[in-house]
Write a protein that holds these residues in place. Structure first.
Motif, PDB file in Angstrom:
ATOM      1  N   ILE A  20       0.933  -1.281  -0.009  1.00  0.00           N
ATOM      2  CA  ILE A  20       0.050   0.038  -0.042  1.00  0.00           C
ATOM      3  C   ILE A  20       0.805   1.079  -0.042  1.00  0.00           C
ATOM      4  CG2 ILE A  20      -1.704   1.154   1.465  1.00  0.00           C
ATOM      5  CD1 ILE A  20      -2.718  -1.549   2.289  1.00  0.00           C
ATOM      6  N   SER A  21       0.680   2.173  -0.750  1.00  0.00           N
ATOM      7  CA  SER A  21       1.205   3.331  -0.826  1.00  0.00           C
ATOM      8  C   SER A  21       0.270   4.618  -0.728  1.00  0.00           C
ATOM      9  CB  SER A  21       1.884   3.579  -2.143  1.00  0.00           C
ATOM     10  OG  SER A  21       3.247   3.069  -1.954  1.00  0.00           O
ATOM     11  N   ASN A  22       0.458   5.249   0.220  1.00  0.00           N
ATOM     12  CA  ASN A  22      -0.080   6.627   0.398  1.00  0.00           C
ATOM     13  C   ASN A  22       1.074   7.933  -0.086  1.00  0.00           C
ATOM     14  OD1 ASN A  22      -2.918   6.324   1.067  1.00  0.00           O
ATOM     15  ND2 ASN A  22      -2.392   5.905   3.209  1.00  0.00           N
ATOM     16  N   GLY A  55      -1.512 -10.058  -3.498  1.00  0.00           N
ATOM     17  CA  GLY A  55      -0.269 -10.224  -3.628  1.00  0.00           C
ATOM     18  C   GLY A  55       0.417  -9.983  -4.957  1.00  0.00           C
ATOM     19  N   GLY A  56       1.740  -9.483  -4.809  1.00  0.00           N
ATOM     20  CA  GLY A  56       2.296  -8.898  -6.058  1.00  0.00           C
ATOM     21  C   GLY A  56       2.114  -7.735  -6.709  1.00  0.00           C
ATOM     22  N   MET A  57       0.778  -7.133  -6.045  1.00  0.00           N
ATOM     23  CA  MET A  57       0.183  -5.594  -6.611  1.00  0.00           C
ATOM     24  C   MET A  57       0.636  -4.606  -5.870  1.00  0.00           C
ATOM     25  SD  MET A  57      -1.364  -6.751  -9.427  1.00  0.00           S
ATOM     26  CE  MET A  57      -1.832  -8.230 -10.280  1.00  0.00           C
ATOM     27  N   TRP A  58       0.502  -3.424  -6.327  1.00  0.00           N
ATOM     28  CA  TRP A  58       0.881  -2.551  -5.556  1.00  0.00           C
ATOM     29  C   TRP A  58      -0.767  -1.634  -5.406  1.00  0.00           C
ATOM     30  CZ3 TRP A  58       5.554   0.393  -8.138  1.00  0.00           C
ATOM     31  CH2 TRP A  58       6.749  -0.451  -8.153  1.00  0.00           C
ATOM     32  N   VAL A  59      -0.967  -1.502  -4.097  1.00  0.00           N
ATOM     33  CA  VAL A  59      -2.453  -0.986  -4.040  1.00  0.00           C
ATOM     34  C   VAL A  59      -2.373   0.732  -3.546  1.00  0.00           C
ATOM     35  CG1 VAL A  59      -4.677  -1.066  -2.600  1.00  0.00           C
ATOM     36  CG2 VAL A  59      -2.907  -3.205  -3.157  1.00  0.00           C
ATOM     37  N   LEU A  60      -2.960   1.260  -4.517  1.00  0.00           N
ATOM     38  CA  LEU A  60      -2.855   2.997  -4.447  1.00  0.00           C
ATOM     39  C   LEU A  60      -4.227   3.360  -4.365  1.00  0.00           C
ATOM     40  CD1 LEU A  60      -0.163   3.296  -7.281  1.00  0.00           C
ATOM     41  CD2 LEU A  60       0.198   2.923  -4.945  1.00  0.00           C
ATOM     42  N   PRO A  61      -4.488   4.698  -3.522  1.00  0.00           N
ATOM     43  CA  PRO A  61      -5.624   5.328  -3.789  1.00  0.00           C
ATOM     44  C   PRO A  61      -6.174   5.354  -5.270  1.00  0.00           C
ATOM     45  CG  PRO A  61      -3.989   6.456  -2.343  1.00  0.00           C
ATOM     46  CD  PRO A  61      -3.329   5.568  -3.016  1.00  0.00           C
ATOM     47  N   GLY A  62      -7.536   5.519  -5.487  1.00  0.00           N
ATOM     48  CA  GLY A  62      -8.011   5.735  -6.669  1.00  0.00           C
ATOM     49  C   GLY A  62      -7.546   7.153  -7.209  1.00  0.00           C
ATOM     50  N   GLY A  63      -7.340   7.244  -8.625  1.00  0.00           N
ATOM     51  CA  GLY A  63      -6.891   8.472  -8.991  1.00  0.00           C
ATOM     52  C   GLY A  63      -8.141   9.579  -9.245  1.00  0.00           C
ATOM     53  N   ILE A  64      -7.604  10.795  -8.784  1.00  0.00           N
ATOM     54  CA  ILE A  64      -8.469  11.951  -8.887  1.00  0.00           C
ATOM     55  C   ILE A  64      -8.097  12.756 -10.213  1.00  0.00           C
ATOM     56  CG2 ILE A  64      -9.498  13.874  -7.962  1.00  0.00           C
ATOM     57  CD1 ILE A  64      -8.932  12.666  -5.234  1.00  0.00           C
ATOM     58  N   ASP A  65      -8.920  12.830 -11.095  1.00  0.00           N
ATOM     59  CA  ASP A  65      -8.784  13.692 -12.249  1.00  0.00           C
ATOM     60  C   ASP A  65      -9.508  15.300 -12.112  1.00  0.00           C
ATOM     61  OD1 ASP A  65      -7.779  14.787 -14.760  1.00  0.00           O
ATOM     62  OD2 ASP A  65      -8.084  13.207 -15.826  1.00  0.00           O
ATOM     63  N   ILE A 397      -5.796   5.829   1.298  1.00  0.00           N
ATOM     64  CA  ILE A 397      -6.341   4.774   1.989  1.00  0.00           C
ATOM     65  C   ILE A 397      -5.981   4.992   3.474  1.00  0.00           C
ATOM     66  CG2 ILE A 397      -5.664   2.040   2.181  1.00  0.00           C
ATOM     67  CD1 ILE A 397      -4.593   2.246  -0.860  1.00  0.00           C
ATOM     68  N   ALA A 398      -7.167   5.031   4.139  1.00  0.00           N
ATOM     69  CA  ALA A 398      -7.111   5.667   5.453  1.00  0.00           C
ATOM     70  C   ALA A 398      -8.508   5.205   6.086  1.00  0.00           C
ATOM     71  CB  ALA A 398      -6.861   6.918   5.665  1.00  0.00           C
ATOM     72  N   VAL A 399      -8.672   4.858   7.181  1.00  0.00           N
ATOM     73  CA  VAL A 399      -9.856   4.431   8.057  1.00  0.00           C
ATOM     74  C   VAL A 399     -10.715   5.769   7.969  1.00  0.00           C
ATOM     75  CG1 VAL A 399     -11.033   4.138  10.215  1.00  0.00           C
ATOM     76  CG2 VAL A 399      -8.930   2.692   9.543  1.00  0.00           C
ATOM     77  N   GLY A 400     -12.021   5.593   7.394  1.00  0.00           N
ATOM     78  CA  GLY A 400     -12.921   6.360   7.293  1.00  0.00           C
ATOM     79  C   GLY A 400     -13.108   6.993   5.901  1.00  0.00           C
ATOM     80  N   ALA A 401     -12.119   6.762   5.080  1.00  0.00           N
ATOM     81  CA  ALA A 401     -12.159   7.305   3.460  1.00  0.00           C
ATOM     82  C   ALA A 401     -12.807   6.541   2.887  1.00  0.00           C
ATOM     83  CB  ALA A 401     -10.705   7.344   2.970  1.00  0.00           C
ATOM     84  N   ASP A 402     -13.344   6.903   1.753  1.00  0.00           N
ATOM     85  CA  ASP A 402     -13.908   6.004   0.798  1.00  0.00           C
ATOM     86  C   ASP A 402     -13.143   4.924   0.340  1.00  0.00           C
ATOM     87  OD1 ASP A 402     -16.428   7.422   0.841  1.00  0.00           O
ATOM     88  OD2 ASP A 402     -16.163   8.339  -1.170  1.00  0.00           O
ATOM     89  N   ALA A 403     -13.469   3.622   0.046  1.00  0.00           N
ATOM     90  CA  ALA A 403     -12.763   2.638  -0.377  1.00  0.00           C
ATOM     91  C   ALA A 403     -12.575   2.832  -2.130  1.00  0.00           C
ATOM     92  CB  ALA A 403     -13.325   1.203  -0.337  1.00  0.00           C
TER      93      ALA A 403
END
Length: 499
Positions: A20-22, A55-65, A397-403
Motif C-alpha cells: 500500500i502506498s499513500n 499479492g504482487g500488486m501495488w495498492v494505491l488510492p484511486g486517481g482523482i482527475d 487509503i485510511a480508515v474513514g475514507a471511501d474505498a
C-alpha cells in the motif's frame, strides 16, 4: 474462559497482502471495507464477503482527475466526443475513480440552468464519482451576488476563468470581482493563463501570410503569452490575498515565474498534464492535418520545457497532475469543422488523455525513477483531494475514507493504441508508446468497477460528490506586510471569517 459476546468483524470487501502506498509512506497491510468505506487497515484481517488477494500488486488510492472536459460544448460551439458514460468508463479503465469536470457557462446562460443540465447528464451516465467546476463566462451582478454563493453552498467550490478566447475571456477587472467572491465565500479559482492579445496579434499576421497549417497553432501561442498572463494572474491574486491555481502549465518560463512567486509568499498553486511531459510542439508539424491531433492550448513546448515541468512536479512548484481531457474527433464534428479548409485558428483545441494519464506517469515517472511512488500518489490523487475540498473522503487509503482503491501490476507492459482505449475520440497522441505498469483492478466506494479488463458496474452508478471548502482557501495566510491594506476600507474578508 467464556466465549466473547462480541460478534466477529465482518467486511464486505477485504484486499489482502498488498503493498500500500499513500502520499506519505508505503507499507504492507490488509484493507477492510464496509458499506463502501475503509474501516480497518492492518495486517492479518479476516476474509470479507469478497476477498481479494493483492499479492504482487501495488495498492494505491484511486486517481482523482480534476481537469476534464466531458459532454461539454466548447466556446466555438463544438461538442466533446465523450459523454459522461464513455468519459467515466475511460477514466476508470485508467485507474481514476473520481473526476471533476466542467459545467460551462456561456455568455447568455443562467448558471442554475447550466448546473441542472450537466448534473442531469452526469447523474444518468457516470460510472464513477464526480463533481463539477463552474466555468464562469459572465460575472454579472446576478452571478457575483447570488449564483456563485449558492453554487459554493451546493458543494461546487471551484471556478474556472479564462484570460483568452473571445467568447470566454474575462478582463482583469472581472477577474478581481471573481477572486473577491471566491475569497469571501471559500472557493478556489482556476485560471487559464494566456495573453489573448498576443495570440490574436500573431495569429492574424500568420493567417495574412497564408500560414494556416496546424503547426502554426504553436507558433501563435508563443510561450510569452502564457508566462505574461501567469505573472498578471499572480499579481491580481496578491492584490486581494486570494489563492489561485494556474491550470495546464506548459512552459519553462511559466514554471520559473510560479516558483519565484511561491518563494516570495504568493499563494499560487499550479497544475500540469501529460501533454507537457510527453508531447512537443514539433509533433504538430506533420503532413496534411495530422498535426491537429497534437494541438492544445497552451501548446506543448520542447525538451527543455518538458524537463522544467518534471522538475516542477519534483520540487513541489506544480501541485497536481491532471489530464485536461478535451476529446474531439478527427473529423468535421471536432478537430476539422471546415474539413480541408480548416485553419489552425478554427480547429477544435485539445487532446484526449483521461485513460492514459496515470499509466503514462507511472511508467515514465515511477518505473524510471523520476518520481517516488509516494510522489505519484500525491500528484495524482491526494493533492487533488486537498486542493478541491474532497479530503478526507478521497485521496488516501485510511480508515474513514471511501474505498477507492486501485491494484497496479508494476510488471505489465502495454503498447498504446487507440483501439485499446475506451473513449470515443478514435485516436490518441500517444499511439505506439510502450508503458510499463497498469491498473488491473479498480474499486470505487468498495464496488469493483474494473476487473479482467471488463467494466463491472452500470451506467449512472457513480455519485455526485459535494465538496467542502478547499484547503488552500481555508488555510490562506495573512497578506504580506503592506499588502492588501485597502481591504479594511472596502470590506474584503476571508472565507474562514464567514463560517
Amino acid at each position: 474462559m467464556q466465549p466473547s459476546d462480541t460478534p466477529p468483524v465482518e467486511f464486505d470487501l477485504t484486499i489482502r497482502n498488498g503493498r500500500i502506498s499513500n502520499a506519505d509512506r508505503t507499507f504492507f497491510a490488509d484493507i477492510g471495507v464496509r458499506n463502501g468505506v475503509i474501516v480497518e487497515v492492518a495486517r492479518g484481517l479476516p476474509a470479507g464477503k469478497q476477498d481479494v488477494d493483492a499479492g504482487g500488486m501495488w495498492v494505491l488510492p484511486g486517481g482523482i482527475d480534476s481537469h476534464t472536459h466531458i459532454e461539454q460544448l466548447s466556446g466555438m460551439g463544438v461538442m466533446c466526443a465523450d459523454d459522461f458514460y464513455s468519459g467515466t468508463v475511460s477514466a476508470a479503465f485508467g485507474g481514476t475513480t473520481t473526476i471533476l469536470s466542467f459545467a460551462a457557462q456561456h455568455r447568455n446562460d443562467r448558471i442554475p440552468d447550466v448546473l441542472e443540465d450537466y448534473s442531469r447528464r452526469a447523474r444518468e451516465k457516470a460510472v464513477i464519482d464526480y463533481g463539477f467546476h463552474l466555468i464562469l463566462a459572465n460575472p454579472d451582478e446576478q452571478a457575483l451576488m447570488h449564483d456563485l454563493p449558492a453554487v459554493i453552498d451546493a458543494g461546487i467550490t471551484s471556478f474556472k476563468v479564462y484570460m483568452t478566447y473571445d467568447k470566454l475571456k474575462l478582463d482583469d477587472y472581472q477577474l478581481l470581482d471573481v477572486l473577491a467572491v471566491a475569497g469571501e465565500r471559500g472557493a478556489m479559482v482556476m485560471l487559464h493563463a494566456e495573453n489573448h492579445d498576443m495570440i490574436r496579434w500573431v495569429a492574424r499576421r500568420l493567417l495574412e501570410r497564408g500560414h494556416t497549417a496546424p503547426k502554426f497553432h504553436a507558433v501563435s501561442h508563443d510561450p510569452l503569452a502564457e508566462s505574461e498572463a501567469t505573472h498578471r494572474a499572480i499579481a491580481l491574486s496578491r492584490l486581494i490575498n486570494v489563492p489561485v491555481l494556474i491550470v495546464h502549465v506548459a512552459g519553462a518560463e511559466t514554471v520559473d515565474i510560479i516558483r519565484k512567486a511561491q518563494h516570495l509568499g504568493a499563494q499560487v498553486y499550479a497544475e500540469s498534464c501529460p501533454q507537457y511531459l510527453f508531447l512537443e510542439a514539433k509533433d504538430s508539424d506533420l503532413p496534411g492535418f495530422e498535426g491537429a491531433k497534437f494541438c492544445c492550448s497552451p501548446p506543448p513546448g520542447d525538451k527543455a520545457s518538458q524537463e522544467a515541468v518534471w522538475q516542477g512536479f519534483k520540487d513541489g512548484t506544480l501541485n497536481v497532475y491532471s489530464s485536461d481531457h478535451a476529446p474531439y474527433r478527427f473529423d468535421e464534428s471536432g478537430k476539422l469543422p471546415k474539413g480541408d479548409a480548416t485553419t489552425f485558428k478554427e480547429m477544435a483545441n485539445g487532446v484526449p488523455g483521461i485513460e492514459l494519464r496515470l499509466p503514462l506517469l507511472f511508467s515514465e515517472g515511477v518505473m524510471k525513477g523520476r518520481l517516488t511512488l509516494e510522489e505519484f500518489v500525491a500528484l495524482t490523487s491526494t493533492n487533488h483531494a486537498h486542493m478541491y475540498g474532497l479530503a478526507p473522503r478521497k485521496g488516501a487509503i485510511a480508515v474513514g475514507a471511501d474505498a477507492d482503491l486501485v491494484l497496479w501490476d508494476p510488471n505489465r507492459k502495454t503498447v498504446v493504441s487507440a483501439e485499446m482505449l475506451h473513449d470515443r475520440v478514435g485516436y490518441t497522441p500517444y499511439e505506439g508508446r510502450e508503458i510499463q505498469g497498469w491498473p488491473v483492478e479498480v474499486y470505487s466506494r468498495g464496488r469493483c468497477v474494473i476487473k479482467d479488463n471488463q467494466l463491472q458496474v452500470e451506467r449512472g452508478s457513480g455519485q455526485f460528490i459535494a465538496r467542502s471548502r478547499p484547503d488552500p482557501v481555508l488555510n490562506r495566510r495573512a497578506p504580506a506586510e503592506g499588502r492588501g491594506i485597502f481591504s479594511q476600507f472596502i470590506g474584503l474578508k476571508s472565507a474562514t471569517a464567514t463560517e
